[in-house]
Write an enzyme that holds these catalytic residues in place. Structure first.
Site: not given
Ligand code: F6P
Length: 328
Positions: A176, A77, A28, A108, A131-132, A258, A16
């Protein structure tokens, strides 16, 4: 700087996205240039490593991005990188381009991929926590968390205006997946009557008690902040159950979603990203691998990537108490 062990590095963003990832890429690339390393940008996370989606980067290729949300390298991902075949292709591309080390900016899941890749093929890896969710061990804050917190707080402030005008109860769900850092801190900052997070086992009755207390004290409107990963249920389910208990309540639900991941990074996130991007490059130059660069108590520290993945930052107990005391 001590003995230089590597000549060329790759940098990628994975998982994410989070505000400040661009500032980390910039740090970097420019640190690498400063210390005489070549730097390759890898687009779309590990997918780009597999598909050879590379771009040579120099100081000017990261101009005017420090203030931008998202990631100019794009993120993904990658499912293919979870397979041995995918990682073999990625390694072949590293060999072809003489990439000796990778800076992985992500969470992670991204670090797990980096660790496996490094163990299988001996490529040096260093993680930068982006990551947020702020759910990475080995750093006080992750890149993007501060910006997301402020976005959530500003949104909840706006919800408070309309909640007050209409004497309403709002359930606001913040991001979260497994962590309540955004919920707890944005909830305290915006004066929530209750905050539900996955790290604390609240019962539904605890929530009812909060409402009853609020009623007794003459509150006409309330905001409950719910972390996405809370075990009691999502904001809609909680709103429904609350309505059953308090049929006179006018209840609304708002899922922030988002918007918390976007926007121009805060000053704190830009500085954090700059320090960690620099720290990743200087760490590699010192011969470090399989570690994550973090900031703890205002100092640059390196944590074994295994610990960064497996261990968890504890929720501050004082904050939990404060959230309760100040909700009176
Ligand atoms: O890990 C960051 C995050 O924003 C989480 O808080 C949330 O559950 C997830 O990513 C959402 O992922 P996606 O953008 O794949 O829906």
């Amino acid at each position: 700087m001590g003995e230089q062990l590597i000549k060329k590095i790759g940098v990628l963003t994975s998982g994410g996205d989070s505000p400040g990832m661009n500032a980390a890429i910039r740090a970097v690339v420019r640190s690498a240039n400063y210390y005489g390393l070549e730097c390759v940008g890898i687009r779309e996370g590990y997918n780009g490593l597999i598909e050879e989606n590379f771009t040579k980067m120099g100081p000017r290729s990261v101009s005017n991005i420090i203030n931008l949300g998202g990631t100019v390298l794009r993120s993904a991902r990658s499912m293919e990188f979870k397979t041995k075949e995918g990682r073999q292709k990625a390694y072949n591309n590293c060999l072809k381009h003489n990439i000796e080390a990778l800076v992985v900016i992500g969470g992670d899941g991204s670090f797990t991929g980096a660790k496996i890749f490094s163990e299988e093929f001996g490529i040096k890896v260093i993680g930068v926590p982006g990551t947020i969710d702020n759910d990475i061990f080995g750093t006080d804050n992750t890149i993007g968390y501060d910006t997301a917190l402020n976005t959530a707080m500003e949104a909840i402030d706006k919800i408070r205006d309309t909640a007050t005008s209409h004497n309403r109860v709002f359930f606001v769900e913040v991001m979260g997946r497994d962590a309540g850092f955004i919920a707890l801190n944005s909830g305290i900052a915006s004066g929530a009557v209750d905050i539900l997070i996955p790290e604390r086992k609240d019962s539904f009755e605890d929530l009812i008690i909060s409402f009853e207390k609020a009623k007794k004290r003459g509150k006409n409107s309330s905001i409950v902040v719910v972390a996405e990963g809370d075990k009691l249920g999502n904001a809609y389910q909680l709103a429904e159950r609350t309505k059953e208990r308090f049929p006179d309540y006018d209840i609304r639900v708002s899922i922030l979603g988002h918007i918390q991941r976007g926007g121009s990074p805060s000053c704190a996130d830009r500085v954090l990203a700059s320090r960690l991007g620099f720290g990743a490059v200087t760490g590699l130059l010192k011969g470090l691998t399989n570690v994550m660069a973090g900031i703890q108590s205002n100092q640059l520290v390196y944590t074994p990537i295994d610990d960064a993945i497996k261990k968890h930052n504890e929720i501050n107990q004082d904050l939990l108490l404060i959230s309760e005391v100040l909700a009176l």
